[in-house]
Design a protein around this motif. Structure first.
Motif, PDB file in Angstrom:
ATOM      1  N   ASP A 132       3.511  13.715   9.074  1.00 58.36           N
ATOM      2  CA  ASP A 132       2.436  12.731   9.109  1.00 58.36           C
ATOM      3  C   ASP A 132       2.680  11.782   7.962  1.00 58.36           C
ATOM      4  O   ASP A 132       2.854  12.219   6.828  1.00 58.36           O
ATOM      5  N   GLU A 133       2.715  10.516   8.279  1.00 57.16           N
ATOM      6  CA  GLU A 133       2.825   9.500   7.228  1.00 57.16           C
ATOM      7  C   GLU A 133       1.496   8.769   7.218  1.00 57.16           C
ATOM      8  O   GLU A 133       1.141   8.119   8.196  1.00 57.16           O
ATOM      9  N   ILE A 134       0.773   8.933   6.140  1.00 60.08           N
ATOM     10  CA  ILE A 134      -0.605   8.446   6.103  1.00 60.08           C
ATOM     11  C   ILE A 134      -0.668   7.244   5.169  1.00 60.08           C
ATOM     12  O   ILE A 134      -0.370   7.345   3.984  1.00 60.08           O
ATOM     13  N   THR A 135      -1.011   6.083   5.753  1.00 65.39           N
ATOM     14  CA  THR A 135      -1.118   4.843   4.978  1.00 65.39           C
ATOM     15  C   THR A 135      -2.526   4.286   5.171  1.00 65.39           C
ATOM     16  O   THR A 135      -2.921   4.077   6.307  1.00 65.39           O
ATOM     17  N   PRO A 136      -3.286   4.051   4.112  1.00 67.32           N
ATOM     18  CA  PRO A 136      -2.978   4.330   2.709  1.00 67.32           C
ATOM     19  C   PRO A 136      -3.057   5.831   2.398  1.00 67.32           C
ATOM     20  O   PRO A 136      -3.744   6.576   3.079  1.00 67.32           O
ATOM     21  N   ALA A 137      -2.333   6.232   1.347  1.00 69.83           N
ATOM     22  CA  ALA A 137      -2.273   7.638   0.945  1.00 69.83           C
ATOM     23  C   ALA A 137      -3.659   8.145   0.530  1.00 69.83           C
ATOM     24  O   ALA A 137      -4.471   7.384   0.008  1.00 69.83           O
ATOM     25  N   ARG A 138      -3.885   9.451   0.760  1.00 71.43           N
ATOM     26  CA  ARG A 138      -5.176  10.067   0.389  1.00 71.43           C
ATOM     27  C   ARG A 138      -5.135  10.513  -1.083  1.00 71.43           C
ATOM     28  O   ARG A 138      -5.198  11.692  -1.398  1.00 71.43           O
ATOM     29  N   ILE A 139      -4.974   9.520  -1.944  1.00 65.60           N
ATOM     30  CA  ILE A 139      -4.960   9.799  -3.390  1.00 65.60           C
ATOM     31  C   ILE A 139      -6.010   8.900  -4.036  1.00 65.60           C
ATOM     32  O   ILE A 139      -6.494   7.963  -3.403  1.00 65.60           O
ATOM     33  N   SER A 140      -6.351   9.194  -5.276  1.00 72.54           N
ATOM     34  CA  SER A 140      -7.431   8.423  -5.925  1.00 72.54           C
ATOM     35  C   SER A 140      -6.963   6.990  -6.190  1.00 72.54           C
ATOM     36  O   SER A 140      -5.759   6.726  -6.274  1.00 72.54           O
ATOM     37  N   PRO A 198       0.835  -1.210   0.000  1.00 74.29           N
ATOM     38  CA  PRO A 198       0.000   0.000   0.000  1.00 74.29           C
ATOM     39  C   PRO A 198       0.874   1.265   0.000  1.00 74.29           C
ATOM     40  O   PRO A 198       2.005   1.240   0.488  1.00 74.29           O
ATOM     41  N   VAL A 199       0.336   2.345  -0.550  1.00 78.14           N
ATOM     42  CA  VAL A 199       1.102   3.589  -0.723  1.00 78.14           C
ATOM     43  C   VAL A 199       0.984   4.457   0.533  1.00 78.14           C
ATOM     44  O   VAL A 199      -0.095   4.551   1.122  1.00 78.14           O
ATOM     45  N   THR A 200       2.092   5.071   0.927  1.00 77.99           N
ATOM     46  CA  THR A 200       2.096   6.002   2.061  1.00 77.99           C
ATOM     47  C   THR A 200       2.240   7.426   1.542  1.00 77.99           C
ATOM     48  O   THR A 200       3.078   7.692   0.676  1.00 77.99           O
ATOM     49  N   GLU A 201       1.440   8.316   2.091  1.00 75.79           N
ATOM     50  CA  GLU A 201       1.544   9.744   1.765  1.00 75.79           C
ATOM     51  C   GLU A 201       2.372  10.415   2.863  1.00 75.79           C
ATOM     52  O   GLU A 201       2.195  10.128   4.044  1.00 75.79           O
ATOM     53  N   ILE A 202       3.275  11.302   2.449  1.00 78.95           N
ATOM     54  CA  ILE A 202       4.152  11.965   3.410  1.00 78.95           C
ATOM     55  C   ILE A 202       3.791  13.447   3.452  1.00 78.95           C
ATOM     56  O   ILE A 202       3.885  14.142   2.450  1.00 78.95           O
TER      57      ILE A 202
END
Length: 325
Positions: A241-249, A219-223
């Protein structure tokens, strides 16, 4: 079934050795004790040691990477490599273990050396249509033409050591007069520098590994960094903040995972690698690939593995089984 002897290599000779010791400790604790005898191996500039439970240091015999435990000499069946930076992420130790015919969890020595050198890695990948920021290279001792740099990269730009990890020596430059101090700062870490256009978009990180049958993206992480960029403080001192899963489409997620897998295959990687991208205007721009990403509790890969439904014990077991076959 006889237990396999696993040496967990940690430490290293770079500014990142403390981070690596944390990664190594996490791996030692997580490995399945029913399958493996686990040995923490500290590889430091002051010496190479097996560190027993009571903290005693037993020197490593560099001729064959063996060490004494009690009355027996241990020859590891495999090495779980958690060294960030030199000599564990840039090919030196990989080449040494390959000469000794000891399997290790990291990628091979040439791939490690190539990917550790950001300039060379980008040069290879750009030929395969991998998108990346505009970049300019400076070697120590060469005359620096600031106008020429700005013409190529524009402002703001990033000034980075070419071969270093954990964001040591990186600066973000917004004004022309900041560029020389930034270059001097980067030269404290490396004699080669890369200066890149600052991309504007969502920064993401994607782990990719081989499970023995196929190459899989985690899964992708957003930084999201509180600081100007994802620097050392942001990475290790909780300033991001490292957000997994990333808030992308879902489309962007799939696209960046596919690109990360493609880069893993193009570079002929092994083990677990982590690629960083910035998604700008819906397209992923490649920043860099780490062939020995952090595995400490705060690190991105353990979070992605958990998000994918794996325990670290299970995930690390996959990486070891790949090389013990």
């Amino acid at each position: 079934m006889e237990k396999k002897h696993i040496a967990v290599a940690m430490g290293g000779y770079s500014s990142e050795y403390k981070i690596s010791l944390n990664s190594g400790e996490i791996v030692c604790n997580a490995l399945d004790k029913n399958k493996y005898e686990v040995y923490p191996i500290h590889i430091l500039e002051e010496g190479w040691y097996y560190v027993s439970k009571d903290g005693t240091k037993h020197p490593i015999n560099k001729a064959d990477f063996s060490f004494i435990k009690g009355s027996e000499t241990i020859h590891p069946d495999a090495v779980f490599n958690t060294i960030h930076g030199t000599p564990g992420e840039d090919g030196y130790l990989q080449a040494y273990w390959e000469l000794l015919k000891i399997p290790h969890t990291s990628t091979d020595y040439y791939q490690a050396a190539l990917s550790f050198n950001k300039r060379d890695c980008l040069s290879v990948l750009k030929n395969f249509g991998v998108r990346a920021a505009n970049s300019y290279y400076v070697n120590e001792g060469v005359e620096i033409n600031i106008e020429e740099i700005i013409k190529k990269t524009g402002l703001p730009c990033f000034v980075k050591p070419n071969r270093s990890g954990s964001s040591f020596g990186i600066s973000k430059v917004n004004e022309m007069d900041e560029i020389m101090p930034a270059i001097e700062n980067a030269f404290t870490e490396d004699s080669e520098i890369i200066i890149e256009t600052a991309l504007v978009g969502t920064e993401v990180s994607v782990g990719v590994y081989n499970n023995g049958e196929e190459i899989i993206a985690l899964p992708v992480t957003e930084i999201v960094s509180e600081n100007e960029f994802f620097d050392y403080e942001a990475k290790y001192l909780g300033k991001s903040d490292e957000i997994t899963p990333a808030r992308i489409s879902p489309e962007e997620t799939e696209m960046v995972q596919k690109e990360a897998v493609r880069i893993y295959k193009l570079l002929n990687m092994k083990g677990i690698c982590r690629s960083e991208f910035i998604i700008e205007n819906g397209k992923p721009y490649f920043l860099e690939i780490n062939t020995n990403p952090g595995l400490s509790a705060e690190s991105i890969i353990p979070k992605q593995a958990r998000e994918a439904g794996m325990t670290l014990t299970h995930f690390f077991d996959i990486l070891l089984q790949n090389i013990l076959k």
